[in-house]
Design a protein around this motif. Structure first.
Motif, PDB file in Angstrom:
ATOM      1  N   ARG A   1      73.408  67.685 -24.992  1.00 20.49           N
ATOM      2  CA  ARG A   1      71.951  67.483 -24.923  1.00 20.49           C
ATOM      3  C   ARG A   1      71.542  67.513 -23.463  1.00 20.49           C
ATOM      4  N   VAL A   2      70.502  68.261 -23.172  1.00 19.06           N
ATOM      5  CA  VAL A   2      70.048  68.424 -21.794  1.00 19.06           C
ATOM      6  C   VAL A   2      68.527  68.386 -21.740  1.00 19.06           C
ATOM      7  N   VAL A   3      68.036  68.140 -20.548  1.00 17.04           N
ATOM      8  CA  VAL A   3      66.613  68.287 -20.247  1.00 17.04           C
ATOM      9  C   VAL A   3      66.515  69.382 -19.203  1.00 17.04           C
ATOM     10  N   VAL A   4      65.683  70.388 -19.475  1.00 12.18           N
ATOM     11  CA  VAL A   4      65.567  71.514 -18.556  1.00 12.18           C
ATOM     12  C   VAL A   4      64.120  71.632 -18.090  1.00 12.18           C
ATOM     13  N   HIS A   5      63.984  72.154 -16.884  1.00 16.45           N
ATOM     14  CA  HIS A   5      62.648  72.443 -16.354  1.00 16.45           C
ATOM     15  C   HIS A   5      62.559  73.956 -16.166  1.00 16.45           C
ATOM     16  N   GLY A   6      61.561  74.535 -16.836  1.00 18.48           N
ATOM     17  CA  GLY A   6      61.443  75.978 -16.761  1.00 18.48           C
ATOM     18  C   GLY A   6      60.043  76.454 -17.088  1.00 18.48           C
ATOM     19  N   LYS A   7      59.898  77.739 -17.044  1.00 14.86           N
ATOM     20  CA  LYS A   7      58.591  78.351 -17.302  1.00 14.86           C
ATOM     21  C   LYS A   7      58.713  79.245 -18.532  1.00 14.86           C
ATOM     22  N   PRO A   8      57.852  79.022 -19.548  1.00 17.85           N
ATOM     23  CA  PRO A   8      57.881  79.887 -20.733  1.00 17.85           C
ATOM     24  C   PRO A   8      57.490  81.317 -20.349  1.00 17.85           C
ATOM     25  N   GLU A   9      58.189  82.248 -20.972  1.00 12.89           N
ATOM     26  CA  GLU A   9      57.919  83.663 -20.736  1.00 12.89           C
ATOM     27  C   GLU A   9      57.803  84.380 -22.079  1.00 12.89           C
ATOM     28  N   TRP A  10      56.871  85.326 -22.155  1.00 12.93           N
ATOM     29  CA  TRP A  10      56.669  86.106 -23.391  1.00 12.93           C
ATOM     30  C   TRP A  10      56.995  87.565 -23.093  1.00 12.93           C
ATOM     31  N   TYR A  11      57.951  88.097 -23.847  1.00 12.50           N
ATOM     32  CA  TYR A  11      58.335  89.497 -23.678  1.00 12.50           C
ATOM     33  C   TYR A  11      57.506  90.318 -24.662  1.00 12.50           C
ATOM     34  N   ALA A  12      56.414  90.915 -24.143  1.00 11.87           N
ATOM     35  CA  ALA A  12      55.423  91.566 -24.999  1.00 11.87           C
ATOM     36  C   ALA A  12      55.994  92.701 -25.845  1.00 11.87           C
ATOM     37  N   PRO A  13      56.878  93.582 -25.287  1.00 13.15           N
ATOM     38  CA  PRO A  13      57.346  94.706 -26.132  1.00 13.15           C
ATOM     39  C   PRO A  13      58.032  94.251 -27.413  1.00 13.15           C
ATOM     40  N   ARG A  14      58.705  93.110 -27.369  1.00 15.68           N
ATOM     41  CA  ARG A  14      59.418  92.630 -28.570  1.00 15.68           C
ATOM     42  C   ARG A  14      58.733  91.439 -29.224  1.00 15.68           C
ATOM     43  N   GLY A  15      57.759  90.896 -28.558  1.00 12.34           N
ATOM     44  CA  GLY A  15      57.107  89.714 -29.108  1.00 12.34           C
ATOM     45  C   GLY A  15      58.044  88.528 -29.160  1.00 12.34           C
ATOM     46  N   GLN A  16      58.800  88.296 -28.059  1.00  6.04           N
ATOM     47  CA  GLN A  16      59.852  87.265 -28.043  1.00  6.04           C
ATOM     48  C   GLN A  16      59.543  86.232 -26.964  1.00  6.04           C
ATOM     49  N   LEU A  17      59.621  84.973 -27.344  1.00  5.43           N
ATOM     50  CA  LEU A  17      59.384  83.867 -26.418  1.00  5.43           C
ATOM     51  C   LEU A  17      60.716  83.374 -25.857  1.00  5.43           C
ATOM     52  N   SER A  18      60.774  83.150 -24.539  1.00  5.72           N
ATOM     53  CA  SER A  18      61.973  82.618 -23.891  1.00  5.72           C
ATOM     54  C   SER A  18      61.561  81.623 -22.818  1.00  5.72           C
ATOM     55  N   LEU A  19      62.550  80.992 -22.241  1.00  5.94           N
ATOM     56  CA  LEU A  19      62.287  79.967 -21.232  1.00  5.94           C
ATOM     57  C   LEU A  19      63.156  80.275 -20.016  1.00  5.94           C
ATOM     58  N   ARG A  20      62.539  80.516 -18.870  1.00  5.99           N
ATOM     59  CA  ARG A  20      63.255  80.753 -17.611  1.00  5.99           C
ATOM     60  C   ARG A  20      63.436  79.405 -16.920  1.00  5.99           C
ATOM     61  N   VAL A  21      64.708  78.932 -16.839  1.00  3.10           N
ATOM     62  CA  VAL A  21      65.007  77.569 -16.383  1.00  3.10           C
ATOM     63  C   VAL A  21      65.404  77.579 -14.912  1.00  3.10           C
ATOM     64  N   ALA A  22      64.896  76.591 -14.175  1.00  7.16           N
ATOM     65  CA  ALA A  22      65.229  76.438 -12.752  1.00  7.16           C
ATOM     66  C   ALA A  22      66.024  75.161 -12.484  1.00  7.16           C
ATOM     67  N   GLU A  23      66.122  74.255 -13.465  1.00  6.00           N
ATOM     68  CA  GLU A  23      66.863  73.003 -13.282  1.00  6.00           C
ATOM     69  C   GLU A  23      67.340  72.515 -14.639  1.00  6.00           C
ATOM     70  N   ILE A  24      68.610  72.013 -14.656  1.00  2.00           N
ATOM     71  CA  ILE A  24      69.206  71.483 -15.882  1.00  2.00           C
ATOM     72  C   ILE A  24      69.730  70.088 -15.592  1.00  2.00           C
ATOM     73  N   ARG A  25      69.381  69.137 -16.448  1.00  2.00           N
ATOM     74  CA  ARG A  25      69.850  67.760 -16.290  1.00  2.00           C
ATOM     75  C   ARG A  25      70.500  67.298 -17.584  1.00  2.00           C
ATOM     76  N   PRO A  26      71.779  66.907 -17.536  1.00  2.00           N
ATOM     77  CA  PRO A  26      72.403  66.348 -18.744  1.00  2.00           C
ATOM     78  C   PRO A  26      71.719  65.042 -19.130  1.00  2.00           C
ATOM     79  N   VAL A  27      71.760  64.743 -20.399  1.00  2.00           N
ATOM     80  CA  VAL A  27      71.138  63.524 -20.923  1.00  2.00           C
ATOM     81  C   VAL A  27      72.213  62.496 -21.198  1.00  2.00           C
ATOM     82  N   GLY A  28      71.991  61.223 -20.830  1.00  2.00           N
ATOM     83  CA  GLY A  28      72.897  60.120 -21.131  1.00  2.00           C
ATOM     84  C   GLY A  28      74.196  60.224 -20.356  1.00  2.00           C
TER      85      GLY A  28
END
Length: 408
Positions: free
Chosen positions: A82-109
Motif C-alpha cells: 500500500r502506497v500514497v503517491v503524488h502525481g498528475k492525472p493524464e488522459w491519452y486522447a487517441p485511446r481514451g485512457q486515463l493514467s497517473l504520472r507519479v513524481a513521489e511514492i510514499r509507503p504506508v505504515g
C-alpha cells in the motif's frame, strides 16, 4: 458551459476524448492512495509501470513514473504494498485512457518505516560503520560475558542455559533493560557502555526475542548503532529470529540468528573440546609412532650397510691406502734425494777442478805483496822486496833476489 448536442447534431468521439483531456489537465497534482499491482520494471527502461488498485472497490488506474522515483522505495515496495503517491492525472486522447504520472511514492505504515530505516542504513554504511575490517574476533573462551536483555525474558533464559550447558564455568554480568518502548534505547546504550568499560567482561551479547518491526525498532536506533561501533569489547547481536535484521546486526562484530545461537557462537562446548583434544592426542600419538617407526627403519637400513656392519674393514682399507701413499712418498723422496746427491757431487767435482787450491796441490804457489796484491809479473818485483808465497799447505815469507830468466 455544457456541451450542446442532439440526435441530429452529435459530437464525434475524438472531440469528447479531447474535451475530457482538457478537463483532466485542469486538475493539477493529486495525492492518491492504493495498492500496487502488475508492477513492471524492465531492465534498462527509464520508466516504471504499475497499476494502483483500490482494495475496497474493483477499480484501478495505470501509473507511470521515472525509474529514479521508484528506485528510492524499491527496497521496501513490491507488488501488494500500500502506497500514497503524488502525481498528475493524464488522459491519452487517441485511446481514451486515463493514467497517473507519479513524481513521489510514499509507503504506508510499515513500508514508510522500512524506507526510513533503509535510508539510515545507507547513510551509516557510507560512513564505514558496517565494514568487515572493523569486526573483531570473539575470544575462544570468555571468562565473563556481559548480557544485555529484558528482565526474566526467554532470551535471557536461552542464553544463560545454553551457555552453561556448553561450558559450566562461564560467568555472566547481566544487565536487565527495557527492550521496547520509549526507554529501551537509552537503557540499552547505558548497559552496553557500562559493560564495555568493565575490563573483566570479554564479550557483550545484546539479546531479545522476536517481535514486529515496530517492536525491534530500538535496535535500529542511530545512537545505539554508533555506541556499539565505538565499543572496544566485541559485541554479539541476537535480536529476534532469523528473518529479523535490525541495524544492530550489521554493526555488531557477530550476528546471531537467535539468542540460543548467540550462546553457541560465544561459548565453546566442553564436550566438543574434550573430543577435539582426544582426537588431537590420538593424531599426535599416531604421528609420533609413525616418526619413530620411520626412524627405526632408517636406522636398521643404515646398520645393514657394509660400512656399519664391519666398520673395521673401512679403516683397514684406509690404512692400506695410507701405507701405499707413504711407500710411494718415501720412494719418490729417495729418488729425488739420490738425484740431488749426484748433482751435488758433480758440482763439487767441477768446483774443485776450477779451484786455485787444486792448482796449488800440483806444486804451484801464489805470491802476494804485503798489501795483498798478487804478483803477476817478475819485472814488477824489486830486489830485496818481501813477499808471501801461498802453497797448498800454508804460506811462506820470501825475499826477492831479482828476476831470473825462464828455463829454456
Amino acid at each position: 458551459m455544457a456541451l450542446q448536442t442532439s440526435a441530429e447534431a452529435p459530437v464525434p468521439v475524438g472531440r469528447i476524448s479531447r474535451l475530457i483531456g482538457e478537463w483532466i489537465d485542469r486538475l493539477g497534482g493529486v495525492w492518491v492512495e492504493g495498492q500496487i499491482t502488475q508492477l513492471s520494471r524492465r531492465p534498462g527502461a527509464g520508466v516504471v509501470f504499475f497499476t494502483l488498485r483500490d482494495p475496497s472497490q474493483e477499480i484501478s488506474i495505470t501509473v507511470t513514473c521515472y525509474r529514479a522515483v521508484f528506485d528510492q522505495v524499491a527496497d521496501v515496495v513490491t507488488e501488494g504494498a500500500r502506497v500514497v503517491v503524488h502525481g498528475k492525472p493524464e488522459w491519452y486522447a487517441p485511446r481514451g485512457q486515463l493514467s497517473l504520472r507519479v513524481a513521489e511514492i510514499r509507503p504506508v505504515g510499515v513500508g514508510d518505516l522500512l524506507v526510513r530505516l533503509e535510508r539510515l542504513k545507507r547513510s551509516l554504511a557510507a560512513e564505514g560503520l558496517f565494514a568487515a575490517e572493523h569486526k573483531r574476533r570473539l575470544p575462544f573462551l570468555p571468562h565473563r560475558i556481559g548480557l544485555v536483555t529484558g528482565r526474566a525474558s526467554a532470551a535471557e533464559r536461552d542464553v544463560l542455559e545454553n551457555a552453561r550447558l556448553r561450558w559450566p564455568a562461564v560467568s555472566f554480568a547481566v544487565r536487565n533493560v527495557a527492550v521496547q518502548g520509549v526507554h529501551a534505547v537509552s537503557q540499552v546504550i547505558e548497559a552496553v557502555r557500562l559493560l564495555d568499560a568493565d575490563p573483566a567482561v570479554d564479550v557483550i551479547i545484546v539479546a531479545r526475542g522476536g517481535g514486529s518491526v515496530e517492536d525491534l525498532l530500538p535496535f535500529s536506533d542511530e545512537r545505539l548503532v554508533r555506541t556499539v561501533a565505538g565499543c572496544v569489547t566485541p559485541v554479539v547481536s541476537a535480536i529476534g529470529h532469523e528473518p529479523d535484521s535490525p541495524l544492530l546486526d550489521l554493526v555488531a562484530d557477530v550476528r546471531a540468528s537467535t539468542p540460543t545461537d548467540a550462546a553457541k557462537r560465544t561459548v565453546p562446548d566442553v564436550n566438543e573440546e574434550l573430543t577435539r583434544v582426544a582426537q588431537l592426542r590420538e593424531r599426535a600419538r599416531r604421528a609420533t609412532e609413525a616418526f619413530v617407526d620411520r626412524e627405526e627403519r632408517g636406522l636398521v637400513g643404515a646398520l645393514s650397510r657394509p660400512a656399519m656392519a664391519d666398520p673395521q674393514r673401512m679403516l683397514d682399507d684406509h690404512e692400506a691406502r695410507l701405507a701405499e701413499y707413504r711407500q710411494r712418498a718415501r720412494q719418490s723422496l729417495g729418488h729425488r734425494l739420490d738425484r740431488a746427491a749426484d748433482d751435488l757431487r758433480h758440482t763439487v767435482a767441477r768446483v774443485r777442478a776450477l779451484s786455485p787450491a787444486a792448482t796449488l796441490e800440483r806444486g804451484y804457489a801464489v805470491l802476494r805483496r804485503p798489501d795483498g796484491s798478487v804478483v803477476r809479473d817478475a819485472a814488477g818485483v824489486s830486489e830485496g822486496e818481501e813477499l808471501r808465497a801461498r802453497v797448498a799447505e800454508g804460506e811462506l815469507a820470501v825475499v826477492a833476489k831479482g828476476a831470473v830468466a825462464p828455463p829454456a
